[in-house]
Scaffold this active site. Structure first.
Site, PDB file in Angstrom:
ATOM      1  N   PRO A  10       0.793  -1.229   0.000  1.00 38.36           N
ATOM      2  CG  PRO A  10      -0.135  -1.111   2.129  1.00 38.36           C
ATOM      3  CD  PRO A  10       0.519  -2.067   1.172  1.00 38.36           C
ATOM      4  CG  ASN A  11      -0.293   4.279   1.229  1.00 41.40           C
ATOM      5  OD1 ASN A  11      -1.266   4.790   0.671  1.00 41.40           O
ATOM      6  ND2 ASN A  11      -0.374   3.728   2.428  1.00 41.40           N
ATOM      7  NE  ARG A  18       3.938   6.585   1.699  1.00 43.89           N
ATOM      8  CZ  ARG A  18       4.214   5.374   2.133  1.00 43.89           C
ATOM      9  NH1 ARG A  18       4.709   4.473   1.295  1.00 43.89           N
ATOM     10  NH2 ARG A  18       4.019   5.047   3.393  1.00 43.89           N
ATOM     11  CE1 TYR A  23       8.958   5.108   3.030  1.00 45.29           C
ATOM     12  CE2 TYR A  23       7.358   6.909   3.083  1.00 45.29           C
ATOM     13  CZ  TYR A  23       7.874   5.748   3.625  1.00 45.29           C
ATOM     14  OH  TYR A  23       7.308   5.216   4.754  1.00 45.29           O
ATOM     15  CG  ASN A  74       8.364  -2.111   0.491  1.00 47.11           C
ATOM     16  OD1 ASN A  74       7.792  -2.214   1.575  1.00 47.11           O
ATOM     17  ND2 ASN A  74       8.985  -1.007   0.106  1.00 47.11           N
ATOM     18  CB  ALA A  77       1.406   0.170   6.450  1.00 49.95           C
ATOM     19  CD  GLU A  98      10.545  -7.484   6.184  1.00 51.04           C
ATOM     20  OE1 GLU A  98      10.689  -8.593   6.759  1.00 51.04           O
ATOM     21  OE2 GLU A  98      10.267  -6.447   6.804  1.00 51.04           O
ATOM     22  CG  HIS A 100      11.108  -2.338   4.658  1.00 48.57           C
ATOM     23  ND1 HIS A 100       9.744  -2.273   4.552  1.00 48.57           N
ATOM     24  CD2 HIS A 100      11.387  -3.466   5.338  1.00 48.57           C
ATOM     25  CE1 HIS A 100       9.216  -3.328   5.152  1.00 48.57           C
ATOM     26  NE2 HIS A 100      10.192  -4.074   5.643  1.00 48.57           N
ATOM     27  NE  ARG A 107      10.158   5.770   8.802  1.00 49.87           N
ATOM     28  CZ  ARG A 107       9.221   5.667   7.858  1.00 49.87           C
ATOM     29  NH1 ARG A 107       9.345   4.755   6.913  1.00 49.87           N
ATOM     30  NH2 ARG A 107       8.183   6.478   7.856  1.00 49.87           N
TER      31      ARG A 107
HETATM   32  C1  DQA Z   1       8.265   1.005   3.985  1.00 46.76           C
HETATM   33  C2  DQA Z   1       8.349   1.182   5.496  1.00 46.76           C
HETATM   34  C3  DQA Z   1       6.972   0.986   6.130  1.00 46.76           C
HETATM   35  O1  DQA Z   1       7.043   1.175   7.538  1.00 46.76           O
HETATM   36  C4  DQA Z   1       5.978   1.992   5.568  1.00 46.76           C
HETATM   37  O2  DQA Z   1       4.688   1.742   6.089  1.00 46.76           O
HETATM   38  C5  DQA Z   1       5.969   2.032   4.090  1.00 46.76           C
HETATM   39  C6  DQA Z   1       7.219   1.915   3.360  1.00 46.76           C
HETATM   40  C7  DQA Z   1       9.612   1.303   3.283  1.00 46.76           C
HETATM   41  O3  DQA Z   1       9.795   0.854   2.164  1.00 46.76           O
HETATM   42  O4  DQA Z   1      10.467   2.002   3.841  1.00 46.76           O
HETATM   43  O5  DQA Z   1       4.930   2.245   3.463  1.00 46.76           O
HETATM   44  O6  DQA Z   1       7.936  -0.348   3.711  1.00 46.76           O
END
Ligand code: DQA
Length: 143
Positions: A10-11, A18, A23, A74, A77, A98, A100, A107
């Protein structure tokens, strides 16, 4: 040729606009283009899925199990909340890395727990778009 599925949660479709301070300015399409080029040089076939929906991400992980040699995930959230995604990673017999963009361990406290980390074959975090690329190198050279 190994087939790798990159799954974004998501997002992440909003990358580029964003919270760019966190990011970065690259869009998801830009990240995927870079990955496509790298995959060619590494002799890997690469495919992409992005969804804002937890169930669709579970479906994508299951697809890795049946149709791919591995996944780069990835879960955004959902990393911190989704037992269903963790179970999906555990249910398949293929490696999932995994990734990120940021380093969630540095964080907010609620990001410091990953439900996926214990199920994944590895974790790359904090290197921006390079996190995905490092995971891809692992598939090319180690998996
Ligand atoms: C994320 C880190 C997550 O905590 C966050 O909710 C994201 C992006 C990252 O790629 O740094 O949406 O996965």
């Amino acid at each position: 040729m190994k087939k790798i599925l990159v799954i974004n949660g998501p997002n992440l479709n909003l990358l580029g606009q964003r919270e760019p301070g966190l990011y970065g300015h690259l869009t998801l399409a830009g990240i995927n283009d870079r990955l496509k080029k790298l995959a060619e040089t590494l002799n890997l076939e690469i495919f992409f899925i992005q969804s804002n929906h937890e169930g669709a991400l579970v479906d994508a992980v299951q697809l890795v199990g049946s149709q791919y040699d591995g996944g780069i995930l990835n879960a955004a959230a959902y990393t911190h909340t989704s037992l269903a995604l963790r179970d999906a990673v555990l249910a398949i017999d293929k490696p999932v890395i995994e990734v990120h963009l940021t380093n969630p361990a540095s964080r907010e406290e609620f990001r410091q727990r990953s439900l996926l980390a214990g199920a994944a074959s590895g974790l790359v975090a904090g290197f921006g778009a390079r996190s995905y690329e490092l995971a891809l190198y692992w598939f090319a050279e180690e998996s």
